[in-house]
Design a protein around this motif. Structure first.
Motif, mmCIF file in Angstrom:
data_model
loop_
_atom_site.group_PDB
_atom_site.id
_atom_site.type_symbol
_atom_site.label_atom_id
_atom_site.label_comp_id
_atom_site.label_asym_id
_atom_site.label_seq_id
_atom_site.Cartn_x
_atom_site.Cartn_y
_atom_site.Cartn_z
ATOM 1 N N TRP A 6 0.834 -1.211 0.000
ATOM 2 C CA TRP A 6 0.000 0.000 0.000
ATOM 3 C C TRP A 6 0.868 1.259 0.000
ATOM 4 C CZ3 TRP A 6 -0.559 3.594 4.176
ATOM 5 C CH2 TRP A 6 -1.553 4.570 3.952
ATOM 6 N N LEU A 7 1.953 1.204 0.748
ATOM 7 C CA LEU A 7 2.837 2.366 0.821
ATOM 8 C C LEU A 7 3.514 2.626 -0.526
ATOM 9 C CD1 LEU A 7 3.653 4.429 2.966
ATOM 10 C CD2 LEU A 7 5.484 2.899 3.678
ATOM 11 N N GLY A 8 3.442 1.661 -1.408
ATOM 12 C CA GLY A 8 3.921 1.900 -2.772
ATOM 13 C C GLY A 8 5.208 1.179 -3.119
ATOM 14 N N PHE A 9 5.548 0.148 -2.344
ATOM 15 C CA PHE A 9 6.814 -0.527 -2.624
ATOM 16 C C PHE A 9 6.591 -1.980 -3.031
ATOM 17 C CE2 PHE A 9 7.765 3.051 0.145
ATOM 18 C CZ PHE A 9 8.693 3.704 -0.651
ATOM 19 N N ASP A 10 7.551 -2.450 -3.829
ATOM 20 C CA ASP A 10 7.396 -3.754 -4.453
ATOM 21 C C ASP A 10 8.688 -4.546 -4.244
ATOM 22 O OD1 ASP A 10 6.871 -5.889 -6.046
ATOM 23 O OD2 ASP A 10 6.903 -4.789 -7.941
ATOM 24 N N TRP A 11 8.568 -5.662 -3.581
ATOM 25 C CA TRP A 11 9.763 -6.469 -3.322
ATOM 26 C C TRP A 11 10.020 -7.465 -4.451
ATOM 27 C CZ3 TRP A 11 5.405 -6.118 -0.290
ATOM 28 C CH2 TRP A 11 4.471 -7.147 -0.460
ATOM 29 N N GLY A 12 9.125 -7.506 -5.424
ATOM 30 C CA GLY A 12 9.316 -8.425 -6.549
ATOM 31 C C GLY A 12 9.437 -9.860 -6.057
ATOM 32 N N GLU A 13 10.548 -10.497 -6.445
ATOM 33 C CA GLU A 13 10.741 -11.901 -6.039
ATOM 34 C C GLU A 13 11.404 -12.006 -4.682
ATOM 35 O OE1 GLU A 13 13.390 -12.970 -9.134
ATOM 36 O OE2 GLU A 13 11.799 -13.337 -10.581
#
Ligand code: ATP
Ligand code: MG
Length: 568
Positions: free
Chosen positions: A91-98
């Motif tokens: 939600w905060l806008g971050f993406d850890w991907g794999e």
């Protein structure tokens, strides 16, 4: 919000400077960071600082950031927290991907590192109990004493450690300790415990393990296994850094991450320690982790904070090593600034006072069509009906107006936003002397947008048409604590004594313009002249809307504090 009120945004920080240098010097080609929460509670605004730093650095330098759960304590951890944390980071806008990992993914490797330490004579099985260990640990001013088990042979240590793993001993009977220096001035280096027996099922590894590694052992080695280049943590880990480095140096770690500490976020008028947040939730001082008064990410979301406001806030407070105690207004201003850009406008009357416009035809309805957003024509317009009977806010009328009062008062004129100028001709009272309604007249020539508008009326107030308006419930939130540093005035440090008894006011008789019937959970509006309000995502129903006040239009607290300190 005008720019001159904005807090300046730091362009960079000492951590980004270090990283730039490490890239320039060729020490690293790629940057790897991690955000390592323990799934024993939900995330709060302090975590947002760490998330924005770790994921932000990875984004800025085209590196990667691991989302790693530090799940080494099966007693306190829960899958509900794991899911909540992932939802909040996304939600905060971050993406850890794999790159979603768990310390528990490494239990086998960590175990082998522990055996390696034993083989090298750098760790031993301790068979004293916790009290006895504490007894010999010494104090800040006195060195510790060696344990009677410190000189066990490598073979004995290995045999015992394997038996610990195989479940042959009860909880608390043995631990594995690093063999460093019982006389070290740094207590963290006085043979810290690395493993303990816990015959408890783990949320991910179930009953596969009955020994669990401790934080200090797990953390640095997990960093190394992930190839983390910069392990960013808060200042309380500064004294642990020698241990972090000792462990990495003593085992065949695949790389040597560098730990860098920064100061944690403290906010006035709130608490951010998980232990205290858990207490607020468990003892029901608040309505769960996502209570809109809580500075958890889920609470802020339910309150109506957009994630961009939290990122803006984190950017503004910056990263440094100095202790800080940030004003709540910095957070609130960030919300105002973001919401001002995005929130559609609407009229809402929180405390309705009936106004009858006696010279307006009874069966007539007019529709005004103001813009949804004054600065963003792309958002289009809305329809606002007007009729003979309207509500205005009680606060916009005074029987006895002070000088320079530009709203409504007996015999005075005011402009109704988007509509006409009205004059208060008569005040109707209840039998108990309270103002019940106002009888006014309107001047047809003053309709907004027509040429006759040029008349000098200073006040403009908002209103809704009684027959067209929609009744809603509004929850007005205030700070959860009355003390800027909760618990500081209490000899026992009991922060609960400082809970604000008026932190929520529920107003049930509010009326909003009919367009708001379409509002969806989590939609945020600016109620003109009042503040930003968000449709509650838990308790609002299409037929019974509930709005949470996200933030007032202006910082009313700054003014109050000034008045209290006698400067005004
Ligand atoms: P608490 O002290 O509230 O119990 P914690 O540090 O134990 O929090 P973790 O789940 O271990 O919570 O935190 C994950 C990461 O978030 C850690 O790297 C920690 O340093 C960071 N963090 C936690 N609280 C803050 C804060 N107030 N300001 C900045 N970073 C924080
Ligand atoms: Mg922690």
């Amino acid at each position: 919000m005008s720019d001159k009120n904005s807090t300046p945004t730091p362009a960079t920080d000492f951590i980004r400077n270090i990283i730039s240098q490490d890239l320039d010097s060729g020490k690293h080609q790629h940057i790897v960071t991690r955000f390592p929460p323990e799934p024993n509670g939900q995330l709060h605004i302090g975590h947002a600082k760490s998330i924005c730093l770790n994921f932000g650095v990875a984004n800025d330098f085209d590196g990667k950031c691991f989302m790693r759960f530090d799940d080494t304590n099966p007693v306190k951890e829960d899958n509900e927290y794991v899911e909540g944390i992932l939802r909040d980071v996304r939600w905060l806008g971050f993406d850890w991907g794999e790159n979603l990992t768990h310390a528990s993914d490494y239990f086998e490797q960590l175990y082998l590192f522990a055996e390696e330490l034993i083989q090298k004579g750098k760790a031993y099985v301790e068979s004293q109990n916790a009290d006895e260990i504490r007894e010999l640990r010494g104090t800040l001013t006195e060195p510790g004493k060696n344990s009677p088990f410190r000189e066990r042979s490598v073979v004995d240590n290995l045999t015992l450690f394997r038996k610990m793993r195989d479940g042959e001993f009860d909880d608390g009977t043995h631990v594995l300790r690093a063999k460093i220096d019982m006389a070290s001035p740094n207590i963290n280096l006085r043979d810290p415990v690395l493993y303990r027996i816990r015959k408890i099922s783990h949320q991910r590894t179930a009953d596969q393990w009955c020994i669990y590694p401790l934080y200090d052992f797990t953390h640095g080695l997990s960093d190394a296994l992930e190839g983390v280049t910069h392990s960013l943590c808060t200042l309380e880990f500064e004294d642990h850094r020698p241990l972090y480095e000792w462990i990495l140096a003593e085992v065949s770690a695949p790389c040597l991450p560098r730990q860098i500490e920064f100061s944690r976020l403290n906010l006035r008028y709130t608490v951010l320690s998980k232990r205290r947040l858990i207490q607020l939730v468990e003892e029901r001082h608040v309505d769960g982790w996502d209570d809109p008064r809580m500075l958890t990410l889920s609470g802020l979301r339910r309150r109506g904070y957009p994630p961009s406001a939290i990122r803006l806030f984190c950017k503004r407070i910056g990263i440094s090593k100095s202790e800080n105690n940030i004003e709540m207004s910095v957070l609130e201003d960030s919300a105002r600034e973001e919401l001002d850009k995005t929130a559609p406008r609407a009229m809402a009357v929180l405390r309705p006072l009936k106004v009858v416009i006696t010279n307006y035809p009874e069966d007539k309805t007019e529709e005004f069509e103001p813009s949804r957003h004054p600065k963003n024509p792309d958002m289009g317009t809305r329809k606002v009906p007007f009729s003979r009977e309207i509500y205005i806010d009680h606060d916009d009328f005074r029987i006895d107006p002070p000088a320079k009062y530009f709203r409504l008062a007996p015999g005075k004129e005011v402009r109704l936003r988007f509509a006409y100028v009205i004059r208060c001709e008569e005040v109707i009272y209840d039998s108990d002397g309270k103002v019940r309604e106002l009888h006014c007249t309107y001047d047809q020539a003053t309709r907004s947008g027509t040429k006759a508008e040029g008349r000098k009326v200073k006040g403009i107030i908002h209103w809704v048409s009684i027959q067209h308006s929609v009744p809603v419930e509004v929850r007005l939130y205030d700070r959860l604590f009355v003390n800027p540093s909760p618990g500081s005035d209490d000899p026992g440090g009991n922060f609960l004594n400082d809970l604000n008894p008026d932190s929520i006011e529920t107003v049930t008789s509010c009326r909003v313009e009919p367009g708001l019937l379409k509002a969806k959970p989590a939609d945020v509006y600016q109620f003109e002249r009042v503040g930003y309000f968000c449709v509650d995502s838990k308790e609002s129903r299409p037929e019974a809307l509930v709005f949470n006040r996200t933030v007032t239009l202006r910082d009313t607290w700054a003014k109050l504090e000034q008045e209290n300190s006698g400067q005004n």
